[in-house]
Scaffold this motif. Structure first.
Motif, PDB file in Angstrom:
ATOM      1  N   VAL A 524      28.378   9.702  51.877  1.00  0.00           N
ATOM      2  CA  VAL A 524      28.587  11.098  52.270  1.00  0.00           C
ATOM      3  C   VAL A 524      27.413  11.975  51.860  1.00  0.00           C
ATOM      4  N   GLY A 525      26.599  11.536  50.857  1.00  0.00           N
ATOM      5  CA  GLY A 525      25.434  12.290  50.457  1.00  0.00           C
ATOM      6  C   GLY A 525      25.799  13.639  49.858  1.00  0.00           C
ATOM      7  N   GLY A 526      24.800  14.415  49.504  1.00  0.00           N
ATOM      8  CA  GLY A 526      25.014  15.751  48.981  1.00  0.00           C
ATOM      9  C   GLY A 526      25.056  15.786  47.464  1.00  0.00           C
ATOM     10  N   ASP A 527      24.557  16.890  46.899  1.00  0.00           N
ATOM     11  CA  ASP A 527      24.550  17.059  45.446  1.00  0.00           C
ATOM     12  C   ASP A 527      25.932  17.349  44.892  1.00  0.00           C
ATOM     13  N   ASP A 528      26.786  17.990  45.692  1.00  0.00           N
ATOM     14  CA  ASP A 528      28.092  18.403  45.184  1.00  0.00           C
ATOM     15  C   ASP A 528      28.940  17.201  44.774  1.00  0.00           C
ATOM     16  N   PHE A 529      29.063  16.213  45.652  1.00  0.00           N
ATOM     17  CA  PHE A 529      29.892  15.057  45.313  1.00  0.00           C
ATOM     18  C   PHE A 529      29.220  14.218  44.226  1.00  0.00           C
ATOM     19  N   THR A 530      27.896  14.249  44.148  1.00  0.00           N
ATOM     20  CA  THR A 530      27.216  13.543  43.049  1.00  0.00           C
ATOM     21  C   THR A 530      27.644  14.125  41.704  1.00  0.00           C
ATOM     22  N   TRP A 531      27.777  15.480  41.630  1.00  0.00           N
ATOM     23  CA  TRP A 531      28.276  16.092  40.396  1.00  0.00           C
ATOM     24  C   TRP A 531      29.693  15.625  40.076  1.00  0.00           C
ATOM     25  N   VAL A 532      30.518  15.527  41.112  1.00  0.00           N
ATOM     26  CA  VAL A 532      31.899  15.078  40.894  1.00  0.00           C
ATOM     27  C   VAL A 532      31.908  13.661  40.357  1.00  0.00           C
ATOM     28  N   MET A 533      31.105  12.789  40.931  1.00  0.00           N
ATOM     29  CA  MET A 533      31.033  11.401  40.481  1.00  0.00           C
ATOM     30  C   MET A 533      30.559  11.339  39.022  1.00  0.00           C
ATOM     31  N   GLN A 534      29.531  12.113  38.689  1.00  0.00           N
ATOM     32  CA  GLN A 534      29.032  12.104  37.306  1.00  0.00           C
ATOM     33  C   GLN A 534      30.083  12.656  36.340  1.00  0.00           C
ATOM     34  N   ALA A 535      30.831  13.689  36.766  1.00  0.00           N
ATOM     35  CA  ALA A 535      31.879  14.240  35.896  1.00  0.00           C
ATOM     36  C   ALA A 535      32.965  13.200  35.617  1.00  0.00           C
ATOM     37  N   ILE A 536      33.331  12.428  36.647  1.00  0.00           N
ATOM     38  CA  ILE A 536      34.360  11.402  36.455  1.00  0.00           C
ATOM     39  C   ILE A 536      33.841  10.295  35.538  1.00  0.00           C
ATOM     40  N   GLU A 537      32.583   9.893  35.693  1.00  0.00           N
ATOM     41  CA  GLU A 537      32.010   8.855  34.830  1.00  0.00           C
ATOM     42  C   GLU A 537      31.969   9.316  33.370  1.00  0.00           C
ATOM     43  N   ILE A 538      31.555  10.571  33.138  1.00  0.00           N
ATOM     44  CA  ILE A 538      31.512  11.100  31.773  1.00  0.00           C
ATOM     45  C   ILE A 538      32.910  11.168  31.175  1.00  0.00           C
ATOM     46  N   HIS A 539      33.898  11.567  31.983  1.00  0.00           N
ATOM     47  CA  HIS A 539      35.270  11.645  31.488  1.00  0.00           C
ATOM     48  C   HIS A 539      35.771  10.268  31.097  1.00  0.00           C
ATOM     49  N   ARG A 540      35.421   9.232  31.889  1.00  0.00           N
ATOM     50  CA  ARG A 540      35.895   7.895  31.569  1.00  0.00           C
ATOM     51  C   ARG A 540      35.242   7.383  30.290  1.00  0.00           C
ATOM     52  N   GLU A 541      34.062   7.889  29.936  1.00  0.00           N
ATOM     53  CA  GLU A 541      33.383   7.429  28.725  1.00  0.00           C
ATOM     54  C   GLU A 541      33.798   8.202  27.478  1.00  0.00           C
ATOM     55  N   VAL A 542      33.915   9.545  27.574  1.00  0.00           N
ATOM     56  CA  VAL A 542      34.176  10.365  26.386  1.00  0.00           C
ATOM     57  C   VAL A 542      35.581  10.939  26.367  1.00  0.00           C
ATOM     58  N   GLY A 543      36.307  10.871  27.489  1.00  0.00           N
ATOM     59  CA  GLY A 543      37.660  11.405  27.530  1.00  0.00           C
ATOM     60  C   GLY A 543      37.660  12.909  27.776  1.00  0.00           C
ATOM     61  N   GLY A 544      38.845  13.508  27.691  1.00  0.00           N
ATOM     62  CA  GLY A 544      38.981  14.942  27.933  1.00  0.00           C
ATOM     63  C   GLY A 544      39.906  15.209  29.096  1.00  0.00           C
ATOM     64  N   ASP A 545      40.060  16.506  29.394  1.00  0.00           N
ATOM     65  CA  ASP A 545      40.951  16.933  30.478  1.00  0.00           C
ATOM     66  C   ASP A 545      40.145  16.945  31.779  1.00  0.00           C
ATOM     67  N   LEU A 546      40.346  15.921  32.617  1.00  0.00           N
ATOM     68  CA  LEU A 546      39.581  15.811  33.863  1.00  0.00           C
ATOM     69  C   LEU A 546      39.948  16.904  34.860  1.00  0.00           C
ATOM     70  N   SER A 547      41.212  17.393  34.799  1.00  0.00           N
ATOM     71  CA  SER A 547      41.621  18.425  35.755  1.00  0.00           C
ATOM     72  C   SER A 547      40.819  19.711  35.542  1.00  0.00           C
ATOM     73  N   VAL A 548      40.562  20.057  34.263  1.00  0.00           N
ATOM     74  CA  VAL A 548      39.766  21.261  33.977  1.00  0.00           C
ATOM     75  C   VAL A 548      38.345  21.085  34.495  1.00  0.00           C
ATOM     76  N   VAL A 549      37.782  19.881  34.276  1.00  0.00           N
ATOM     77  CA  VAL A 549      36.424  19.617  34.761  1.00  0.00           C
ATOM     78  C   VAL A 549      36.360  19.743  36.280  1.00  0.00           C
ATOM     79  N   LEU A 550      37.353  19.178  36.968  1.00  0.00           N
ATOM     80  CA  LEU A 550      37.357  19.255  38.432  1.00  0.00           C
ATOM     81  C   LEU A 550      37.525  20.691  38.910  1.00  0.00           C
ATOM     82  N   ASP A 551      38.338  21.490  38.175  1.00  0.00           N
ATOM     83  CA  ASP A 551      38.481  22.905  38.547  1.00  0.00           C
ATOM     84  C   ASP A 551      37.157  23.647  38.416  1.00  0.00           C
ATOM     85  N   GLN A 552      36.437  23.379  37.325  1.00  0.00           N
ATOM     86  CA  GLN A 552      35.155  24.050  37.127  1.00  0.00           C
ATOM     87  C   GLN A 552      34.137  23.628  38.200  1.00  0.00           C
TER      88      GLN A 552
END
Length: 635
Positions: A524-552
């Motif tokens: 799909v390309g694009g910087d926006d979804f790349t940020w989403v993918m990186q946010a999910i990878e970071i959440h899987r490594e360090v934990g935290g509230d993923l819903s807040v990250v996705l909202d931001q």
């Protein structure tokens, strides 16, 4: 007793004294100008006596041509429908008393003209000079006459041509040239015949005034007057110019134009009269009517010349190849094969019902030959693509465009369309057009995939903010990441639903979700979804509230989208201007080529024309990139 002779003399004197004043000298009509067109239409300008200026004579004229009465229409020449050019000799021979008398007579003439007459003044010495034009007031013409100075040679023919150029193009205007000169032409660039042709082309009457001097020549003035059907007047000394100009002015106040269609040919005598006015003498003029066209004589048909074999040049090898009948047979076979491949790819496959042990048994005889042929063609194309390392590249393009075809199937489809177009071009215009049409699908396939992928990418990006909000809501409700993705696959619109459905399927089949997300971001390309993918990878490594990250991340994407739309709105006028400016040259060239093809030949057939075309394309290319840089923001 008075002698008989004396009585007769007294009686004669008494009879003469009893006659009316006008009987001693009858007034007469004066033909000023005649014109005959190529179809026999005759136009005559006639001046009635000044004593009849207050009388309407339009219904009283009688016209006879070689004694045969003609039906003519008469019309009074009004001041507003007349244009007069005064052409005055200002050469050195006119210096002194002659120039002063000419100015005084011309000024008096201007003042005697009817109101509304268009008046121009042309003086000529070494060269003609327009001293006053039609649009100027009579006072300006008077001042122009008074400003004339006598010096130089005599360019009379050039002055006549310059005078005819001053007339308007209106067909309803009566035109008159009044020329005054005391000598022959000495320095004109034009000839006498050119001046006569100019008078004829301008359809003007011509009045020449000859001031008699030792240097004057009457032949050129008489020739000019004769060519225009005008008159030649003479003044024996400068003091007589007032009377001559006054005579011309009086005739202009009471002029009529008569028109009729003649059926005669060759020279003819024209006679105008006023039958109800016996005290007015008729006018007679000579006409030169169009000559009768003789019947064409039959010509002997010449014997046809023996045919001459044209010089021929040997054809090129490509032409020889295309003219070979086996080449056309091979092309036809290729088209048939391509159509067959298209049929194999596009035909629907019948679903077979299997149950029990029959599903485990070999499917003997259940596959027909058409399916085997289609699979064989696709396998051969797939092998060829793998040998050239093209399979992955084409497959990536198809996935980005969202086209559910394998690389071999897509290549066979393009090849079939290309072969079909080649056959159409061959039948329509020949081999060259066929080859050109065959190349178009190959080039168009790459453009099609790029456009399709870009549109799919933009549609996915426009839906991404809502997708992240939907996933954040699912995560806050207690669902896991894979369950939230499954909810998006079921509820979202395409292409988001298609991509998340594939993500869920690949993950359930054992592929790591991070690897699946990377593959999805690559499609799909694009910087926006790349940020989403990186946010999910970071959440899987360090934990935290993923819903807040996705909202931001979703809020950031919405703000970026808002800025993009604002920039697009503000730059709409500039982009539309760029489109119009880029399209305008092609529209203008196309329109001019359709209306007047010869006008554009210089642009396409000359060296400087091709250089200008190349320069235009270069400047248009630079302008296009410039506009794109201006209206495309970067974050």
């Amino acid at each position: 007793m008075m002698p008989l002779r004396a009585l007769l003399v007294v009686a004669a004197a008494a009879a003469i004294a009893a006659l009316p004043a006008g009987a001693a000298a009858k007034e007469k009509l004066d033909i000023i100008d005649t014109h005959v067109d190529d179809r026999g239409g005759v136009t005559v300008t006639v001046a009635a006596p000044a004593g009849l200026a207050e009388t309407d004579l339009t219904e009283q004229f009688a016209v006879a041509e070689d004694g045969v009465t003609q039906v003519a229409q008469a019309q009074l020449v009004a001041g507003g429908s007349r244009e007069v050019i005064l052409v005055i000799d200002t050469s050195g021979s006119m210096n002194g008393r002659a120039m002063a008398a000419a100015k005084s007579a011309a000024v008096s003439f201007i003042r005697q003209l009817p109101d509304g007459v268009g008046l121009g003044v042309v003086g000529f010495g070494d060269r003609p000079r327009v001293a006053s034009r039609f649009r100027e007031a009579p006072a300006a013409a008077i001042n122009a006459v008074r400003s004339l100075e006598a010096r130089g040679e005599t360019a009379m023919y050039d002055a006549v041509i310059r005078a005819t150029e001053q007339f308007s193009s209106s067909p309803d205007v009566s035109r008159t040239v009044v020329l005054l000169s005391d000598g022959a032409d000495t320095v004109s660039d034009a000839s006498l015949s050119s001046a006569k042709s100019a008078l004829k082309a301008a359809d003007t009457s011509f009045t020449a005034i000859r001031l008699k001097t030792t240097d004057s020549e009457v032949a050129p003035l008489r020739s000019l007057a004769s060519s225009a059907g005008g008159i030649l007047l003479s003044a024996n000394d400068p003091g007589a110019l007032d009377a001559v100009y006054a005579q011309i002015a009086k005739s202009m106040k009471n002029e009529y134009v008569l028109r009729y269609a003649s059926t005669g040919h060759g020279p003819a005598e024209l006679r105008l009269s006023l039958p109800d006015r016996p005290d007015v003498s008729p006018a007679v003029a000579e006409l030169q009517l169009p000559k009768a066209i003789p019947a064409p004589r039959p010509r002997a048909t010449p014997a046809p010349a023996p045919p001459v074999a044209p010089a021929t040049t040997p054809p090129s090898p490509l032409v020889v190849l295309l003219q070979n009948p086996w080449t056309m047979r091979g092309a036809a076979a290729s088209v048939f094969l391509a159509l067959s491949v298209l049929f194999l790819l596009l035909r629907p496959r019948r679903q077979r019902r299997v149950n029990g042990l029959s599903a485990l048994m070999p499917a003997r005889g259940r596959h027909n030959h058409v399916d085997h042929l289609g699979e064989w063609a696709k396998s051969r194309v797939d092998q060829a693509l793998q040998r050239r390392n093209l399979t992955d590249r084409i497959n990536h393009g198809l996935e980005q465009a969202g086209i559910l075809l394998r690389p071999a199937e897509f290549v066979l489809l393009v090849a079939g369309i290309s072969a079909l177009l080649m056959l159409v071009g061959q039948v329509w215009k020949g081999p060259a057009v066929g080859l050109l049409l065959a190349v178009l699908p190959v080039l168009g396939a790459k453009v099609f995939l790029g456009v399709k992928a870009e549109r799919r990418k933009r549609a996915f990006g426009a839906q991404l903010a809502d997708t992240l909000q939907m996933m954040a809501g699912s995560l806050r409700s207690g669902y896991g990441l894979l369950q939230a993705a499954d909810g998006v696959a079921k509820e979202a619109a395409s292409p988001t639903a298609d991509e998340f459905r594939r993500l869920v399927m690949e993950t359930r089949l054992g592929r790591d979700i991070e690897e699946t997300l990377r593959a999805m971001a690559d499609r799909v390309g694009g910087d926006d979804f790349t940020w989403v993918m990186q946010a999910i990878e970071i959440h899987r490594e360090v934990g935290g509230d993923l819903s807040v990250v996705l909202d931001q991340v979703g809020g950031t994407i919405r703000e970026r989208e808002q800025v993009f739309r604002q920039v697009k709105s503000l730059s709409a006028e500039g982009r539309m201007s760029a489109i119009i400016l880029l399209a305008l040259p092609f529209i203008v060239v196309g329109g001019v080529t359709l209306m007047n093809p010869a006008y554009m030949n210089e642009m396409f057939t000359t060296g400087i024309g091709r250089m200008l075309i190349g320069l235009c394309f270069a400047l248009m290319t630079v302008g296009t990139f410039w506009v794109r840089k201006v209206v495309k923001p970067k974050f």
